[in-house]
Design an enzyme around this catalytic site. Sequence first.
Site, PDB file in Angstrom:
ATOM      1  N   TYR A 158       0.842  -1.216   0.000  1.00 33.91           N
ATOM      2  CA  TYR A 158       0.000   0.000   0.000  1.00 33.91           C
ATOM      3  C   TYR A 158       0.872   1.260   0.000  1.00 33.91           C
ATOM      4  O   TYR A 158       0.606   2.203  -0.757  1.00 33.91           O
ATOM      5  CB  TYR A 158      -0.889  -0.060   1.242  1.00 33.91           C
ATOM      6  CG  TYR A 158      -1.902   1.044   1.392  1.00 33.91           C
ATOM      7  CD1 TYR A 158      -3.063   1.073   0.605  1.00 33.91           C
ATOM      8  CD2 TYR A 158      -1.750   2.031   2.364  1.00 33.91           C
ATOM      9  CE1 TYR A 158      -4.012   2.076   0.783  1.00 33.91           C
ATOM     10  CE2 TYR A 158      -2.694   3.028   2.549  1.00 33.91           C
ATOM     11  CZ  TYR A 158      -3.829   3.046   1.755  1.00 33.91           C
ATOM     12  OH  TYR A 158      -4.769   4.043   1.938  1.00 33.91           O
ATOM     13  N   LYS A 208       0.795   3.989  -2.972  1.00 34.33           N
ATOM     14  CA  LYS A 208       0.406   5.383  -2.697  1.00 34.33           C
ATOM     15  C   LYS A 208       1.564   6.349  -2.987  1.00 34.33           C
ATOM     16  O   LYS A 208       1.327   7.488  -3.406  1.00 34.33           O
ATOM     17  CB  LYS A 208      -0.095   5.528  -1.263  1.00 34.33           C
ATOM     18  CG  LYS A 208      -1.411   4.793  -0.991  1.00 34.33           C
ATOM     19  CD  LYS A 208      -2.552   5.293  -1.868  1.00 34.33           C
ATOM     20  CE  LYS A 208      -3.917   4.822  -1.355  1.00 34.33           C
ATOM     21  NZ  LYS A 208      -5.013   5.239  -2.245  1.00 34.33           N
TER      22      LYS A 208
HETATM   23  P1  NAI Z   1     -13.405   2.148   1.871  1.00 34.10           P
HETATM   24  O1  NAI Z   1     -12.878   0.776   1.916  1.00 34.10           O
HETATM   25  O2  NAI Z   1     -14.467   2.572   2.831  1.00 34.10           O
HETATM   26  O3  NAI Z   1     -13.933   2.497   0.404  1.00 34.10           O
HETATM   27  C1  NAI Z   1     -13.164   2.172  -0.709  1.00 34.10           C
HETATM   28  C2  NAI Z   1     -13.975   2.397  -1.945  1.00 34.10           C
HETATM   29  O4  NAI Z   1     -13.218   1.935  -3.040  1.00 34.10           O
HETATM   30  C3  NAI Z   1     -15.271   1.622  -1.920  1.00 34.10           C
HETATM   31  O5  NAI Z   1     -16.273   2.404  -2.531  1.00 34.10           O
HETATM   32  C4  NAI Z   1     -14.949   0.410  -2.785  1.00 34.10           C
HETATM   33  O6  NAI Z   1     -16.075  -0.116  -3.444  1.00 34.10           O
HETATM   34  C5  NAI Z   1     -13.987   1.001  -3.772  1.00 34.10           C
HETATM   35  N1  NAI Z   1     -13.142   0.025  -4.388  1.00 34.10           N
HETATM   36  C6  NAI Z   1     -12.268  -0.826  -3.806  1.00 34.10           C
HETATM   37  N2  NAI Z   1     -11.709  -1.609  -4.736  1.00 34.10           N
HETATM   38  C7  NAI Z   1     -12.217  -1.230  -5.932  1.00 34.10           C
HETATM   39  C8  NAI Z   1     -12.054  -1.665  -7.255  1.00 34.10           C
HETATM   40  N3  NAI Z   1     -11.230  -2.660  -7.580  1.00 34.10           N
HETATM   41  N4  NAI Z   1     -12.755  -1.040  -8.224  1.00 34.10           N
HETATM   42  C9  NAI Z   1     -13.603  -0.043  -7.935  1.00 34.10           C
HETATM   43  N5  NAI Z   1     -13.823   0.404  -6.694  1.00 34.10           N
HETATM   44  C10 NAI Z   1     -13.145  -0.192  -5.714  1.00 34.10           C
HETATM   45  O7  NAI Z   1     -12.152   3.084   1.955  1.00 34.10           O
HETATM   46  P2  NAI Z   1     -11.964   4.627   2.292  1.00 34.10           P
HETATM   47  O8  NAI Z   1     -11.387   4.699   3.636  1.00 34.10           O
HETATM   48  O9  NAI Z   1     -13.169   5.405   1.960  1.00 34.10           O
HETATM   49  O10 NAI Z   1     -10.786   4.958   1.262  1.00 34.10           O
HETATM   50  C11 NAI Z   1     -10.936   5.751   0.101  1.00 34.10           C
HETATM   51  C12 NAI Z   1      -9.552   6.126  -0.388  1.00 34.10           C
HETATM   52  O11 NAI Z   1      -8.865   6.850   0.625  1.00 34.10           O
HETATM   53  C13 NAI Z   1      -8.672   4.919  -0.719  1.00 34.10           C
HETATM   54  O12 NAI Z   1      -7.899   5.198  -1.845  1.00 34.10           O
HETATM   55  C14 NAI Z   1      -7.805   4.804   0.521  1.00 34.10           C
HETATM   56  O13 NAI Z   1      -6.598   4.179   0.221  1.00 34.10           O
HETATM   57  C15 NAI Z   1      -7.623   6.255   0.880  1.00 34.10           C
HETATM   58  N6  NAI Z   1      -7.235   6.491   2.249  1.00 34.10           N
HETATM   59  C16 NAI Z   1      -8.043   6.154   3.309  1.00 34.10           C
HETATM   60  C17 NAI Z   1      -7.630   6.414   4.603  1.00 34.10           C
HETATM   61  C18 NAI Z   1      -8.467   6.090   5.791  1.00 34.10           C
HETATM   62  O14 NAI Z   1      -7.982   6.294   6.903  1.00 34.10           O
HETATM   63  N7  NAI Z   1      -9.684   5.621   5.652  1.00 34.10           N
HETATM   64  C19 NAI Z   1      -6.337   7.024   4.871  1.00 34.10           C
HETATM   65  C20 NAI Z   1      -5.576   7.332   3.711  1.00 34.10           C
HETATM   66  C21 NAI Z   1      -6.024   7.074   2.454  1.00 34.10           C
END
Ligand code: NAI
Length: 250
Positions: free
Chosen positions: A158, A162
């Site tokens: 990851y 990133k």
């Molecule tokens: P989450 O797991 O709640 O949501 C992830 C979203 O991405 C979901 O809508 C899911 O359906 C979609 N997704 C996953 N794999 C996919 C694929 N192969 N094709 C299409 N859609 C796909 O995660 P969250 O926390 O909302 O994360 C969103 C972004 O923020 C991600 O890129 C994550 O890496 C990043 N992020 C999150 C942090 C956190 O603390 N929650 C911290 C830093 C970055």
Amino acid sequence: MSHQPLDGRVAIVTGGSRGIGAAIAAALAEDGAAVVVSGRDAARLERVVAELTDLGRAAHGVVADAASREDCDRLVEATKQRFSRVDILVNNAGITRDELLIRMKDEDWDRVMEVNLRGAFLMTRAVTKAMVRQKTGGRIINITSTAGAMGNAGQANYSAAKAGLIGLTKAAARELAHWSILVNAVAPGLIETDMTAALPAKAREALLAQLPLKRIGTAREVAEMVRFLAGDGAAYITGQVFHVNGGLYM
Ligand code: NAI
């Protein structure tokens, strides 16, 4: 309805079915954009589309795997067919497959790279072609992570993906400036979503102890930065990384 800053613009938010992506989709819709959300779960997408429509905005959901070239091309095509144009892309879809480096499986490395990094490249290439033809510029916002800037034990895949996304952001910003397409990254720290709900309590406490603001952030607080970067106020900003992390990394 009164004039909104993103009236007439069309945004795509990948992984927009929940968490940070859903909050971003809502913020852009509030500012007047028509929003296309993608994700893998049709029922969740339908719910988000209904919420956006309730805000009085045009919205559309497309089931698409961010790691698939066919799906990315189809997502951009569907957006153009439905709304005739695309002005804003938010590469938000992301996954984690955490494991210590020494035990990490090839598949866990590959899948995290495919969704978080290759997916952003595929979407960037697909929307850029449309934006260049439109000749009205565009905004691309990549959701990276604190892990991409400082590394995180147990997240070699990851962190690498990133960090790669930050490199992609800067290279694309240089290439696409000629067409007034601005490319920036937003790096959230610890944000309350399904992704962090999976964190063991101990890991969560250890992270909170290092956080100057002593609390987990909200998806909305990340969305506010994306809203700014999508708007006219950010017209002189490209190739930058904006940290939204409560001071976790400075
Ligand atoms: P989450 O797991 O709640 O949501 C992830 C979203 O991405 C979901 O809508 C899911 O359906 C979609 N997704 C996953 N794999 C996919 C694929 N192969 N094709 C299409 N859609 C796909 O995660 P969250 O926390 O909302 O994360 C969103 C972004 O923020 C991600 O890129 C994550 O890496 C990043 N992020 C999150 C942090 C956190 O603390 N929650 C911290 C830093 C970055």
